[in-house]
Motif scaffolding. Structure first.
Motif, mmCIF file in Angstrom:
data_model
loop_
_atom_site.group_PDB
_atom_site.id
_atom_site.type_symbol
_atom_site.label_atom_id
_atom_site.label_comp_id
_atom_site.label_asym_id
_atom_site.label_seq_id
_atom_site.Cartn_x
_atom_site.Cartn_y
_atom_site.Cartn_z
ATOM 1 N N GLY A 46 35.230 42.947 139.901
ATOM 2 C CA GLY A 46 35.557 42.363 141.197
ATOM 3 C C GLY A 46 36.891 41.657 141.247
ATOM 4 O O GLY A 46 37.219 41.018 142.250
ATOM 5 N N SER A 47 37.693 41.771 140.185
ATOM 6 C CA SER A 47 38.999 41.111 140.140
ATOM 7 C C SER A 47 40.095 42.108 140.511
ATOM 8 O O SER A 47 40.088 43.251 140.050
ATOM 9 N N PHE A 48 41.036 41.659 141.337
ATOM 10 C CA PHE A 48 42.108 42.523 141.821
ATOM 11 C C PHE A 48 43.462 41.854 141.603
ATOM 12 O O PHE A 48 43.568 40.625 141.575
ATOM 13 N N VAL A 49 44.501 42.674 141.454
ATOM 14 C CA VAL A 49 45.869 42.176 141.485
ATOM 15 C C VAL A 49 46.544 42.792 142.706
ATOM 16 O O VAL A 49 46.441 43.993 142.952
ATOM 17 N N LEU A 50 47.191 41.936 143.506
ATOM 18 C CA LEU A 50 47.844 42.382 144.736
ATOM 19 C C LEU A 50 49.265 42.833 144.442
ATOM 20 O O LEU A 50 49.863 42.454 143.428
ATOM 21 N N ALA A 51 49.817 43.621 145.358
ATOM 22 C CA ALA A 51 51.181 44.110 145.185
ATOM 23 C C ALA A 51 52.189 42.978 145.145
ATOM 24 O O ALA A 51 53.279 43.131 144.588
ATOM 25 N N ASN A 52 51.848 41.825 145.712
ATOM 26 C CA ASN A 52 52.761 40.674 145.665
ATOM 27 C C ASN A 52 52.618 39.879 144.373
ATOM 28 O O ASN A 52 53.266 38.842 144.206
ATOM 29 N N GLY A 53 51.771 40.344 143.458
ATOM 30 C CA GLY A 53 51.610 39.694 142.162
ATOM 31 C C GLY A 53 50.481 38.686 142.097
ATOM 32 O O GLY A 53 50.161 38.192 141.014
ATOM 33 N N ARG A 54 49.870 38.387 143.235
ATOM 34 C CA ARG A 54 48.800 37.396 143.251
ATOM 35 C C ARG A 54 47.488 38.009 142.757
ATOM 36 O O ARG A 54 47.230 39.199 142.949
ATOM 37 N N GLY A 55 46.659 37.173 142.113
ATOM 38 C CA GLY A 55 45.337 37.608 141.692
ATOM 39 C C GLY A 55 44.292 37.156 142.689
ATOM 40 O O GLY A 55 44.416 36.090 143.292
ATOM 41 N N ALA A 56 43.256 37.960 142.885
ATOM 42 C CA ALA A 56 42.188 37.607 143.820
ATOM 43 C C ALA A 56 40.926 38.356 143.427
ATOM 44 O O ALA A 56 40.972 39.344 142.695
ATOM 45 N N ALA A 57 39.795 37.876 143.931
ATOM 46 C CA ALA A 57 38.521 38.471 143.544
ATOM 47 C C ALA A 57 37.599 38.603 144.738
ATOM 48 O O ALA A 57 37.715 37.872 145.725
ATOM 49 N N ILE A 58 36.680 39.560 144.633
ATOM 50 C CA ILE A 58 35.609 39.776 145.616
ATOM 51 C C ILE A 58 34.287 39.557 144.889
ATOM 52 O O ILE A 58 34.168 39.853 143.693
ATOM 53 N N GLU A 59 33.303 39.031 145.609
ATOM 54 C CA GLU A 59 31.967 38.883 145.018
ATOM 55 C C GLU A 59 31.529 40.221 144.423
ATOM 56 O O GLU A 59 31.653 41.271 145.055
ATOM 57 N N GLN A 60 31.023 40.187 143.188
ATOM 58 C CA GLN A 60 30.675 41.428 142.503
ATOM 59 C C GLN A 60 29.521 42.165 143.166
ATOM 60 O O GLN A 60 29.306 43.351 142.903
ATOM 61 N N THR A 61 28.776 41.480 144.036
ATOM 62 C CA THR A 61 27.687 42.149 144.741
ATOM 63 C C THR A 61 28.198 43.014 145.894
ATOM 64 O O THR A 61 27.468 43.854 146.417
ATOM 65 N N ALA A 62 29.433 42.806 146.311
ATOM 66 C CA ALA A 62 29.997 43.567 147.429
ATOM 67 C C ALA A 62 30.430 44.955 146.958
ATOM 68 O O ALA A 62 30.953 45.121 145.858
ATOM 69 N N ALA A 63 30.206 45.964 147.807
ATOM 70 C CA ALA A 63 30.584 47.334 147.457
ATOM 71 C C ALA A 63 32.084 47.444 147.191
ATOM 72 O O ALA A 63 32.520 48.220 146.330
ATOM 73 N N LEU A 64 32.892 46.676 147.924
ATOM 74 C CA LEU A 64 34.346 46.744 147.742
ATOM 75 C C LEU A 64 34.769 46.319 146.340
ATOM 76 O O LEU A 64 35.867 46.670 145.900
ATOM 77 N N SER A 65 33.929 45.571 145.642
ATOM 78 C CA SER A 65 34.315 45.099 144.303
ATOM 79 C C SER A 65 34.419 46.255 143.318
ATOM 80 O O SER A 65 35.002 46.103 142.242
#
Length: 831
Positions: free
Chosen positions: A528-547
């Protein structure tokens, strides 16, 4: 039209003075405390002024609910319906007619009105209500109105009204405008401090406080919470506790339907009480009948713009002193009241005096575009109470140039006028225009509606889910938003000469979102962890399909710059990224150091700003550049990773010892071979040694020795061997290694008998530095340490001889060691 007021209000005492002031001046400032009645009395009192004859008075309100409520109240005072003499214009709706003379508008609506009609034809006065809230639109509206007044409309009246504002500062901004002050009327409010547990949920503590207040005091309750989520949770907790049918619990925040908001501010039925759970929306402008209890969390949610990553995030902060005083005052509007505060009394003094103006912490791209439309590139030429921050202005200009809205000189382009005409943030306007050219203008307009109108479509993290809920929503608010979205799409279709590209598949939601926010395309890093094109890190709840989605486009997130929480996003594929954002994708061959393998690696890497789309291994062609990369990697890993042998370490120690020995002699020819110095000199010794190397395994101890030796001239190498030899030859012929790392100085360990017959002390550096002798027994055990061998023979040798002769009787122990033969052997048998 003559207006009479049935119920006296404090503001009535200064209405005549205010009218006289505006008869003789084009600008004025009115300072009146909450509940004085300025919002609904002043516009009506000025309606029949000579300068207002046959013209309109425009009243600016910071929020839609305040605009509608104040228009309703003024219309009732006149015995009319809204839309007759008094009307309003807000986003998603308006009620005006040809007879309308007082228009109550939100600040954003007015900014667009004056940009489209700089002369404000037919407008006699502009009244800025609740200016102390200092929204970006209010600051812009005042700056443009003042500029229009001084350059185009000297007869235009500008009145700035506020409850807590520093009137003198605004008066100075308006060229020394007269200030009219109303003393107001406020009933006494008792303040009770409850304190707050920092580790406990604010909702539970607020529910406890509200329940306590309902038991202890009569009247309805107005409770202030930071946001809609906290309001919903507090509402649920109260519903579980309060079972009295005469108590109604209602929410009040901006994302609610107008009908729900109206129910919150309507008087409670006779014999009933109301608990209104509100955001800061209820601090000013609104009068909620029957409120005599305020419960204040002391918190507020404010937007914070981060120019370095072009993101606005919502931040929960402590409310300002002015804000909590406004909240407290709501309890004493019509009768004595009580205010419960969820903090300790001493903490009040540490609160910020005023809420920070939005202009100091907002995304200024829309402001820059509006100013460009006005013909201004330098905001300092306009009357801003606080100058816009330079960093945010620069970021806004750069974004607008990227969007094609400004030319290199900062002037608005034709494309920029199309974007500004949509009454949306520039990124979202760009999204609709670009999506229209892909055949999806209406879909993009629906996305813009959901993104700009908080709460539409629910709160699901997947934007597609919200859009589906928005399409099925039959509420008045959703219908108005759909109509607005349709107008945006139609406007773009009518004005865009580029037309729709034929034969294209309609873009996905993720693609359209990325058209607005290409810097927020994000790659999944797992869990559920993502890195954005602007270099920032962000996360989505692991229960979400998008994760579990490889790539997403992010619309909204909160949290810190390094690690945020994604609140809204949509999936996007790598193929879509490559198809729609090819101009932002870079492919580069790169050589890098693999610390795990302690070797160079090469790859062909395709990136969208800070995220990697693909990478392919490549063969490495050694060169000066690869050697430099290899050296930097080895240095970063630590010099101890190099293949040091005992011989190489001793060589380095010998050089460093001579460097230290000659330190006091002025010019020192010996190089510094400390770790720090070697790191700094890597271009001189290490890089040349790695020209044909790609792995540490291929770099031998011999290679390291040769590299280090290159730091010495031939003459120094000869001196090194002579003055700091590797070994000392004992009189017996034994070669003894000299330890240059020893704490006491260069040292050898030698059996005492091998030095018999030696009458001078061994030394290095042309005899200048005596070796430290660790004298050993025949069993190689230390018996003495000396820097003066002749002195030892003359002195303590006798005691050592006495001790060792008894323990090692087969070894020779002459009385005169200085004149004895050195030996490595025991005495022959029989001697």
């Amino acid at each position: 039209m003559s207006v009479s007021f049935d119920t006296p209000l404090p503001i009535d005492a200064v209405l005549d003075d205010l009218a006289r002031t505006l008869d003789g001046h084009s600008v004025a400032v009115l300072v009146a405390p909450p509940g004085a009645g300025k919002t609904t009395r002043v516009p009506l009192a000025l309606l029949e002024a000579p300068w207002a004859k046959d013209k309109k008075i425009v009243v600016l309100e910071p929020r839609r609910i305040a605009a509608r409520a104040s228009a309703e109240r003024m219309a009732r005072t006149l015995g009319e319906k809204v839309g007759e003499t008094v009307g309003y214009r807000v986003r998603f709706g308006s009620k005006i007619s040809r007879a309308t003379r007082i228009e109550v508008v939100t600040e954003g609506i007015f900014a667009r009105q004056i940009l489209d009609d700089p002369e404000l034809n037919g407008v006699a006065a502009v009244l800025f209500d609740e200016f102390h809230e200092r929204s970006l639109d209010a600051d812009l509206g005042l700056a443009l109105a003042r500029d229009a007044q001084t350059g185009l409309r000297e007869d235009l009246r500008i009145l700035v009204m506020s409850a807590t504002l520093d009137g003198a500062r605004v008066a100075k901004l308006l060229g020394g405008a007269p200030v009219v002050a109303s003393e107001g009327r406020a009933f006494p409010v008792e303040t009770r401090y409850l304190g707050r547990k920092a580790d406990g949920p604010v909702e539970r503590q607020m529910a406890d406080a509200i329940a306590t207040a309902l038991r202890a005091d009569p009247g309805s309750v107005l409770a202030f919470l930071p946001g809609a989520a906290e309001i919903r949770r507090t509402q649920n907790l109260l519903s579980e506790r309060i079972h009295d049918g005469s108590i109604e619990i209602v929410p009040l925040f901006g994302a609610l339907d107008a009908s729900v908001q109206d129910r919150a501010i309507a008087p409670a039925p006779k014999g009933h009480r109301k608990v209104v759970l509100a955001t800061s929306i209820a601090e000013t402008s609104l009068t909620i009948e029957g409120i005599r209890i305020v419960v204040d969390s002391g918190l507020a949610r404010v937007p914070r713009y981060e120019p370095d990553i072009a993101l606005t995030r919502l931040e929960t902060v402590r409310a300002s002193r002015a804000a909590v005083d406004q909240r407290r005052g709501r309890a004493g509007r019509t009768e004595p009241g009580v205010c419960y505060r969820l903090w300790d009394e001493p903490q009040t003094a540490s609160l910020a005096t005023y809420t920070q103006p939005e202009i100091l912490s907002a995304d200024l791209s829309s402001l820059v575009l509006d100013l460009a439309q006005w013909g201004v590139s330098d905001p300092s030429t306009l009357a801003f109470l606080d100058p816009p921050p330079a960093a945010a202005l620069k970021e806004g200009r750069e974004l607008l140039r990227e969007l094609g809205a400004l030319d290199p000189d900062g002037r608005i382009t034709d494309e920029g006028r199309k974007l500004r005409a949509l009454a949306l943030p520039p990124r979202l306007a760009r999204m609709i225009v670009d999506s229209h050219r892909l055949g999806a203008g209406r879909a993009a307009a629906a996305i813009a509606a959901v993104l700009t109108e908080r709460g539409l479509g629910g709160d699901h993290v997947d934007l597609d889910v919200r859009l589906d809920a928005f399409r099925r929503d039959r509420s008045q608010r959703a219908e108005a938003a759909r109509q607005q979205a349709q107008r945006w799409a139609s406007q773009v279709a009518a004005n865009d000469s580029a037309g729709v590209a034929a034969g294209n598949e309609p873009p996905s939601t993720g693609v359209m979102l990325a058209l607005a926010f290409p810097d927020r395309v994000a790659r999944n890093r797992g869990n559920g962890s993502f890195v954005l094109a602007n270099g920032r890190g962000a996360a989505i709840e692991q229960t979400a399909a998008l994760s579990r989605t490889p790539y997403i486009a992010v619309a909204e997130l909160t949290g810190t710059a390094m690690q945020g929480r994604i609140l809204l996003a949509a999936p996007i594929t790598q193929a879509e990224i490559e198809a729609h954002f090819a101009d932002q994708i870079d492919t580069a061959d790169e050589v890098f150091f693999d610390r795990g393998a302690m070797a160079l690696r090469a790859r062909r890497r395709t990136t969208l700003h800070a995220i990697t789309l693909s990478e392919t291994p490549l063969a490495i062609q050694p060169s000066a550049e690869t050697a430099r990369t290899f050296a930097d990697g080895l240095i970063a890993a630590g010099l101890d990773q190099l293949p040091w042998t005992k011989q190489v370490k001793q060589w380095r120690d010998r050089v460093m010892y001579l460097r230290t020995a000659e330190k006091s002699s002025g010019e020192n020819p010996w190089p510094d071979l400390s770790d720090d110095a070697l790191k700094a000199q890597r271009e001189t010794w290490l890089v040349p040694a790695l020209l044909d190397k790609t792995s540490l395994k291929a770099f031998s101890a011999s290679d390291l020795f040769d590299a280090l030796q290159s730091l010495l001239t031939w003459s120094l190498r000869a001196r090194l061997d002579k003055e700091a030899p590797t070994h000392f030859e004992a009189p017996t012929g034994t070669l003894l290694a000299i330890d240059y790392e020893a704490e006491q100085g260069p040292t050898i360990a030698v059996r005492l008998q091998e030095l018999f017959g030696l009458t001078s002390h061994p030394a290095i550096a042309r005899g200048a530095i005596p070796l430290v002798l660790e004298l050993l027994s025949p069993a190689h055990r230390p018996v003495q340490v000396t820097r003066d061998l002749p002195g030892f023979w003359r002195g303590s040798y006798a005691a050592v001889r006495s001790d060792l002769r008894g323990r090692y009787p087969r070894h020779p122990w002459p009385e005169d060691p200085a004149n004895a033969m050195p030996t490595r052997r025991v005495k022959p048998k029989g001697t």
